[in-house]
Design an enzyme around this catalytic site. Structure first.
Site, mmCIF file in Angstrom:
data_model
loop_
_atom_site.group_PDB
_atom_site.id
_atom_site.type_symbol
_atom_site.label_atom_id
_atom_site.label_comp_id
_atom_site.label_asym_id
_atom_site.label_seq_id
_atom_site.Cartn_x
_atom_site.Cartn_y
_atom_site.Cartn_z
ATOM 1 N N CYS B 175 0.804 -1.223 0.000
ATOM 2 C CA CYS B 175 0.000 0.000 0.000
ATOM 3 C C CYS B 175 0.838 1.275 0.000
ATOM 4 O O CYS B 175 0.565 2.210 -0.759
ATOM 5 C CB CYS B 175 -0.956 0.000 1.192
ATOM 6 N N HIS B 299 -3.349 6.323 4.430
ATOM 7 C CA HIS B 299 -1.944 6.606 4.712
ATOM 8 C C HIS B 299 -1.576 8.005 4.221
ATOM 9 O O HIS B 299 -2.110 8.488 3.216
ATOM 10 C CB HIS B 299 -1.033 5.631 3.965
#
Lengths: 391, 391
Positions: B175, B299
């Site tokens: 990710c 994130h």
């Protein structure tokens, strides 16, 4: 302990600490059996400006914890806070309004009431012979004003002492700068830092006690499915993070980032270089990205360092082990590294994740991660340490 | 929408979104009036492996949102979850146990059930002629397995198509790597990135739905003055942050960081360089520090870039404006930059804080800040986009 704190702050301000480990080797928090006089006969006369704020309150805690000697202490704040009563070391004090005449017979004044108050009253205090240790950014970049971290560049304030009848201004660096340099400077002394890339993880406390309360309130609200109340910050803070709230300059850096860039250059990262007749390492190149994270009172920083000469990570670890005011938490096996929570209310800055930077050749680069209490070493402790050097 | 989600996740997993702004130009979340068939006549037969997990659930959301065509879909999970019922697009499904025989007549399998499941069942599926899009790290660095971000290096999976009767493995990058390269690659295409320093601010979701629930529960506990329950992570997460929980390697980097270093090198940041006959930019130098912050599902990354040739920030902004899957949020006047909250549940990665790096000469350096939904573009969306390219 200044009981005032407990009346004014949210529940978390002093207690986000459940589950935290005690930092090994930490020098703060004296044992319970130490006795001290409630008022000393000797020592300088003090004034705390902005005593009702988060840093103002911490000044009192640090003065108590470190047995800082004083013969009197004035509690100063804005008109709005004046008249409030405050218990400190068993004595009751009334908070006085800050005026032009507040500094008669004050040897040392610790300022933390914002830049405009410092600009107005700092020079007035100096005129009256007071040595001002200022926590604002008002005088940091001013020529002739020492910008001091006692572990980093104590020589910058040489000749400034209480009892010589002369006032002076001394600036406390920005919290992120102090916490960064506590680890970067000892390394720089050994092998010159030529470039530093810093990304910060900054706590609510840097924006004051009201910001800490806002984070707490918002977190309650979000957990309850309510819209978060945004007063201090313009956006949701709970379970979120955002670019530092200071103004963004034309070059795209915000003021917080440029403090890291400029302050680091002003005192040149290092004091020992002075002996090599290099007054300031103004050529140290720094870039920073400052981010506010939903943490209460301690900053973290990811720091990438490029050195002029090779510095092996084992040597770096040895250097950091011996550095004053620093503890190493760097256990790779148990994945135990510094966290903001465990440095909260602690004096020492913690450093870990010490490793050779794989993106640089040989041993010319290191990555490290530091955490430090923003209110304590990032502000109040550093100022009181400066005051200690004045005695 | 897979209603299953709501039974199994904490209250915040889908709703930490109060107060968030809509990303301008965002391509996700189709309007309410779009009609779709509950079961298609055409399209490949699908399987979702790990369907009860956070990413597994998101696979279903993305398939729905993007009208991904399929003629059948198998819901696969561990024995523990088998037998649960699940509603998807108006149809009821029973979650089936993953076995060696699960892949008969499956054209495309989307895996997100951890590395060991992928290692065991991925090759079995390929043998049966299934094309596996794997979200784990099991095959990412394996020679011959394309590691793909469709916006970055679609040519890496050239020749792999449904209907040719041949199975294949395709790996979804980590990710943090995906989110980083969505912004770094378009710039790299214009001016080669020679070195990249990344510091991450990673959400709970990267550690799965249980970690998100733990963050929520701990936050309740800490606000109530109770000790936080630590099961997934070994330390308090609420109002705290810590070095990424993956294992730390002998070089001092943790596995998450080395993924960023190695995966970026494997697909060489960029696809267009292929035309210059440079297959992989394995000389791109990357260092990363990965930190877990108390944010739910998106994130953030602070990225410092060094270029081989000058790249002016205005040019960089123009390049990023045109880049697919990317939105720019970069308003210096109003201090409006990307935040995890506003990209949560969104397809696009947001980039901002685009500025010339003052620590580098001329225009050889840039600092940027990116945010991306970890479950969506960081995992499920990227995998479904890969699947779209197989048709």
């Amino acid at each position: 302990m200044a009981t005032f704190t407990h009346h004014h702050h949210g529940a978390l301000l002093k207690t986000p600490l459940s589950g935290r480990a005690r930092i090994p080797g930490s020098k703060s928090s004296p044992g319970p059996f130490r006795v001290r006089m409630s008022l000393q006969e000797t020592g300088p006369s003090l004034a705390v400006v902005g005593v009702t704020g988060a840093v103002g309150q911490e000044f009192l805690s640090v003065i108590q914890d470190r047995d800082f000697p004083f013969r009197s202490i004035k509690m100063l704040a804005s008109k709005r806070s004046a008249g409030q009563s405050l218990n400190f070391l068993g004595q009751n004090y009334v908070v006085e309004e800050l005026t032009r005449d507040s500094f008669d017979d004050v040897d040392i004044a610790l300022f933390s009431a914002g830049g405009s108050i410092s600009k107005e009253f700092g020079p007035l205090a100096v005129e009256r012979g007071t040595i001002v240790v200022d926590n604002s950014s008002a005088f940091r970049m001013q020529e002739g004003v020492p910008l001091v971290v006692p572990e980093v560049n104590p020589e910058a304030m040489e000749g400034i002492k209480v009892g010589r009848g002369k006032g002076a201004l001394i600036a406390n660096p920005n919290c992120s700068t102090i916490i960064c340099l506590m680890a970067a400077t000892p390394l720089h002394r050994h092998s010159k830092v030529v470039r530093m890339v810093v990304s910060t993880y900054q706590a609510a406390s840097g924006a004051g006690a009201a910001a800490m309360r806002e984070l707490e309130q918002q977190t309650h609200e979000v957990l309850e499915g309510k819209p978060p109340t945004c007063k201090i910050f313009q956006r949701q803070y709970a379970f979120n993070l955002f670019s530092h709230n200071s103004a963004v300059l034309p070059n795209g850096y915000n003021e917080e980032e440029m403090k890291l860039v400029k302050e680091t250059r002003k005192y040149g990262l290092v004091s020992l270089v002075v002996f090599l007749s290099v007054r300031n390492d103004t050529d140290v190149k720094v870039t920073a990205t400052c981010i506010r994270v939903p943490v209460m009172r301690a900053h973290a920083e990811s720091i990438n360092l490029q050195f002029e000469n090779p510095l092996h990570e084992d040597t770096a670890r040895d250097i950091l082990k011996k550095a004053p005011g620093l503890v190493i938490i760097d256990d790779r096996t148990s994945n135990n590294f510094p966290t903001p929570l465990e440095v909260s209310n602690q004096d020492d800055v913690a450093v870990g994740r010490i490793r050779r930077d794989v993106s640089q050749e040989g041993n010319y680069g290191l990555d490290i991660f530091v955490c430090g209490d923003q209110i304590r070493k990032g502000a109040a402790l550093n100022a009181v340490q400066i005051a200690e050097m004045l005695l």
